[in-house]
Design a protein around this motif. Sequence first.
Motif, PDB file in Angstrom:
ATOM      1  N   LEU A 206     -26.917  24.961  56.544  1.00 20.35           N
ATOM      2  CA  LEU A 206     -26.553  25.601  55.195  1.00 20.35           C
ATOM      3  C   LEU A 206     -25.663  26.392  55.203  1.00 20.35           C
ATOM      4  CD1 LEU A 206     -30.366  25.619  53.928  1.00 20.35           C
ATOM      5  CD2 LEU A 206     -28.788  24.132  53.405  1.00 20.35           C
ATOM      6  N   GLY A 207     -24.599  26.382  55.808  1.00 24.01           N
ATOM      7  CA  GLY A 207     -23.418  27.325  55.786  1.00 24.01           C
ATOM      8  C   GLY A 207     -23.853  28.874  56.015  1.00 24.01           C
ATOM      9  N   ARG A 208     -24.867  29.247  57.049  1.00 24.47           N
ATOM     10  CA  ARG A 208     -25.290  30.663  57.273  1.00 24.47           C
ATOM     11  C   ARG A 208     -26.109  31.151  55.834  1.00 24.47           C
ATOM     12  NH1 ARG A 208     -20.490  33.278  60.716  1.00 24.47           N
ATOM     13  NH2 ARG A 208     -19.995  31.595  61.964  1.00 24.47           N
ATOM     14  N   GLY A 209     -26.476  30.178  55.057  1.00 28.06           N
ATOM     15  CA  GLY A 209     -27.274  30.528  53.805  1.00 28.06           C
ATOM     16  C   GLY A 209     -26.488  30.391  52.548  1.00 28.06           C
ATOM     17  N   LEU A 211     -24.906  28.114  51.353  1.00 32.06           N
ATOM     18  CA  LEU A 211     -25.025  26.878  50.435  1.00 32.06           C
ATOM     19  C   LEU A 211     -26.527  26.530  49.604  1.00 32.06           C
ATOM     20  CD1 LEU A 211     -23.411  24.406  53.036  1.00 32.06           C
ATOM     21  CD2 LEU A 211     -22.464  24.750  50.679  1.00 32.06           C
ATOM     22  N   THR A 212     -27.313  27.363  49.802  1.00 29.67           N
ATOM     23  CA  THR A 212     -28.379  27.609  49.018  1.00 29.67           C
ATOM     24  C   THR A 212     -28.180  27.961  47.509  1.00 29.67           C
ATOM     25  OG1 THR A 212     -28.837  30.027  49.691  1.00 29.67           O
ATOM     26  CG2 THR A 212     -29.926  28.241  50.835  1.00 29.67           C
ATOM     27  N   GLY A 213     -26.931  28.595  47.255  1.00 30.59           N
ATOM     28  CA  GLY A 213     -26.570  29.111  46.219  1.00 30.59           C
ATOM     29  C   GLY A 213     -26.892  30.543  45.847  1.00 30.59           C
ATOM     30  N   VAL A 246     -16.662  25.488  47.315  1.00 29.59           N
ATOM     31  CA  VAL A 246     -17.556  24.394  47.684  1.00 29.59           C
ATOM     32  C   VAL A 246     -18.996  24.898  47.296  1.00 29.59           C
ATOM     33  CG1 VAL A 246     -18.516  23.495  49.836  1.00 29.59           C
ATOM     34  CG2 VAL A 246     -16.067  24.319  49.711  1.00 29.59           C
ATOM     35  N   VAL A 247     -19.455  26.080  47.361  1.00 31.43           N
ATOM     36  CA  VAL A 247     -20.838  26.321  46.855  1.00 31.43           C
ATOM     37  C   VAL A 247     -20.737  25.806  45.249  1.00 31.43           C
ATOM     38  CG1 VAL A 247     -22.469  28.106  46.296  1.00 31.43           C
ATOM     39  CG2 VAL A 247     -20.995  28.007  48.406  1.00 31.43           C
ATOM     40  N   GLU A 248     -19.908  25.991  44.607  1.00 33.17           N
ATOM     41  CA  GLU A 248     -19.854  25.446  43.114  1.00 33.17           C
ATOM     42  C   GLU A 248     -19.987  24.183  42.819  1.00 33.17           C
ATOM     43  OE1 GLU A 248     -20.300  27.698  40.265  1.00 33.17           O
ATOM     44  OE2 GLU A 248     -20.729  29.120  41.868  1.00 33.17           O
ATOM     45  N   GLY A 249     -19.069  23.458  43.856  1.00 31.17           N
ATOM     46  CA  GLY A 249     -19.318  21.948  43.749  1.00 31.17           C
ATOM     47  C   GLY A 249     -20.727  21.545  44.147  1.00 31.17           C
ATOM     48  N   VAL A 250     -21.268  22.248  45.171  1.00 30.61           N
ATOM     49  CA  VAL A 250     -22.664  21.660  45.572  1.00 30.61           C
ATOM     50  C   VAL A 250     -23.658  22.077  44.450  1.00 30.61           C
ATOM     51  CG1 VAL A 250     -24.540  22.326  47.161  1.00 30.61           C
ATOM     52  CG2 VAL A 250     -22.285  22.127  47.993  1.00 30.61           C
ATOM     53  N   CYS A 251     -23.585  23.089  43.990  1.00 32.49           N
ATOM     54  CA  CYS A 251     -24.354  23.656  42.760  1.00 32.49           C
ATOM     55  C   CYS A 251     -24.059  22.606  41.543  1.00 32.49           C
ATOM     56  CB  CYS A 251     -24.286  25.050  42.346  1.00 32.49           C
ATOM     57  SG  CYS A 251     -24.690  26.180  43.467  1.00 32.49           S
ATOM     58  N   ARG A 252     -22.998  22.295  41.137  1.00 33.46           N
ATOM     59  CA  ARG A 252     -22.694  21.167  40.068  1.00 33.46           C
ATOM     60  C   ARG A 252     -23.535  19.702  40.554  1.00 33.46           C
ATOM     61  NH1 ARG A 252     -17.638  23.593  40.140  1.00 33.46           N
ATOM     62  NH2 ARG A 252     -16.705  21.718  41.206  1.00 33.46           N
ATOM     63  N   LEU A 259     -31.695  18.438  41.650  1.00 33.69           N
ATOM     64  CA  LEU A 259     -32.013  18.708  43.129  1.00 33.69           C
ATOM     65  C   LEU A 259     -31.618  20.324  43.320  1.00 33.69           C
ATOM     66  CD1 LEU A 259     -30.656  15.889  45.108  1.00 33.69           C
ATOM     67  CD2 LEU A 259     -32.960  16.048  44.563  1.00 33.69           C
ATOM     68  N   SER A 260     -32.027  20.715  44.271  1.00 35.66           N
ATOM     69  CA  SER A 260     -31.601  22.057  44.461  1.00 35.66           C
ATOM     70  C   SER A 260     -30.233  22.175  45.420  1.00 35.66           C
ATOM     71  CB  SER A 260     -32.533  22.807  45.551  1.00 35.66           C
ATOM     72  OG  SER A 260     -32.646  22.325  46.797  1.00 35.66           O
ATOM     73  N   PRO A 261     -29.529  23.109  45.364  1.00 32.05           N
ATOM     74  CA  PRO A 261     -28.174  23.129  46.182  1.00 32.05           C
ATOM     75  C   PRO A 261     -28.546  22.685  47.729  1.00 32.05           C
ATOM     76  CG  PRO A 261     -28.183  25.016  44.631  1.00 32.05           C
ATOM     77  CD  PRO A 261     -29.513  24.368  44.494  1.00 32.05           C
ATOM     78  N   ALA A 262     -29.581  23.544  48.177  1.00 30.37           N
ATOM     79  CA  ALA A 262     -30.063  23.322  49.807  1.00 30.37           C
ATOM     80  C   ALA A 262     -30.289  21.871  49.986  1.00 30.37           C
ATOM     81  CB  ALA A 262     -31.072  23.987  49.880  1.00 30.37           C
ATOM     82  N   GLU A 263     -31.084  21.107  48.914  1.00 32.82           N
ATOM     83  CA  GLU A 263     -31.255  19.749  49.020  1.00 32.82           C
ATOM     84  C   GLU A 263     -29.893  18.924  49.268  1.00 32.82           C
ATOM     85  OE1 GLU A 263     -35.493  18.592  47.231  1.00 32.82           O
ATOM     86  OE2 GLU A 263     -34.130  19.453  45.962  1.00 32.82           O
ATOM     87  N   VAL A 264     -28.997  19.162  48.381  1.00 35.08           N
ATOM     88  CA  VAL A 264     -27.908  18.292  48.378  1.00 35.08           C
ATOM     89  C   VAL A 264     -27.095  18.860  49.958  1.00 35.08           C
ATOM     90  CG1 VAL A 264     -25.634  18.085  47.239  1.00 35.08           C
ATOM     91  CG2 VAL A 264     -27.574  18.579  46.055  1.00 35.08           C
ATOM     92  N   ALA A 265     -26.866  19.937  50.017  1.00 35.82           N
ATOM     93  CA  ALA A 265     -26.218  20.433  51.322  1.00 35.82           C
ATOM     94  C   ALA A 265     -26.635  19.779  52.529  1.00 35.82           C
ATOM     95  CB  ALA A 265     -25.967  21.755  51.377  1.00 35.82           C
TER      96      ALA A 265
END
Length: 315
Positions: A206-209, A211-213, A246-252, A259-265
């Motif tokens: 999760l990118g050291r946390g 990527l949870t957003g 990258v985080v913004e892309g995951v959140c979008r 889903l949650s950003p963590a689920e996507v990542a």
Amino acid sequence: MRERFVGRSGLAVSALGLGTASWGRDVDEHEARDLLTTFLDAGGTLLDTGASYGAGTAESVLGAVLADIPRDDVILVTKAGAPTRTGRPGTSRGALLGTLDASLGRLGVDTVDLWLVQRWDPQVPSEETLAAMEHAVTTGRTRYVGVANHNGWQTAYVHTRQAMRETGAPIVADQVEYSLVNRTAEAEVLPAADALGFGVIAWSALGRGVLTGKYRHGVVPSDSRAASDHLAGFVEPYLQGSAPSVVEGVCRAADGLGLSPAEVALAWIRDRPAVASALVGPRTAAQLKGLLTVEDVVLPDEIVSALDDVSAEAG
């Protein structure tokens, strides 16, 4: 939870692994027990620790909470090879085997399932390190061996040298940092894994946390790793550069999929080629439950492609 083989070995592990690097410091024994119960109830098996985590504290806490768990219910992974307290190389035969014996004592077991040499050390001849790994297998201290934090050529070198020795202790895994904000493993490690047949275990999936957003818009929650004195420096590299985009892309993507950003990542890293298991390190059972829902997530191809594009600079 689905299981996979580590490379072309017979070692099967859960697709998500539970990391224990913060156990004994940020996670006490009570919280660790709740985490372990939640993980096992969900079908998880891979438990990752290391002798250098809290100078052995993490292994001690893990050993305590494993006391009432059937040994065959878990896959234990630990590591050795960090420099000794005297500054001497940690990958010498004596240092490696001594560290492994201490790990077994703290964990309260006779053998681990996978033992990793966690750093490349040019001060010690590779033959000595490889011989120690073979000895650990033949004496029953571990069932499989591998490496951690080795780049592609280093892993390929030790894998090939071990194969040339015709031992019963092949290199079956390389545990490396790999996530949507750090794709450097794709340059060498993943191609080497594909060619040689070892598996990849992704730490900090999760990118050291980030990527949870939780760190979006520059906000650092007071209870987060980035707000702690001992982990702020660990997280900080991913609060700048290309990581925020990258985080913004995951959140979008997460918003569009419900889903949650963590689920996507996690779904992205779990399904990468050669990845046997992706490690997560939640501090509470509630956090872990929020991650385990990824089991039922399959990302659409177009989302995977979009994430590949937005995170390309992390490779």
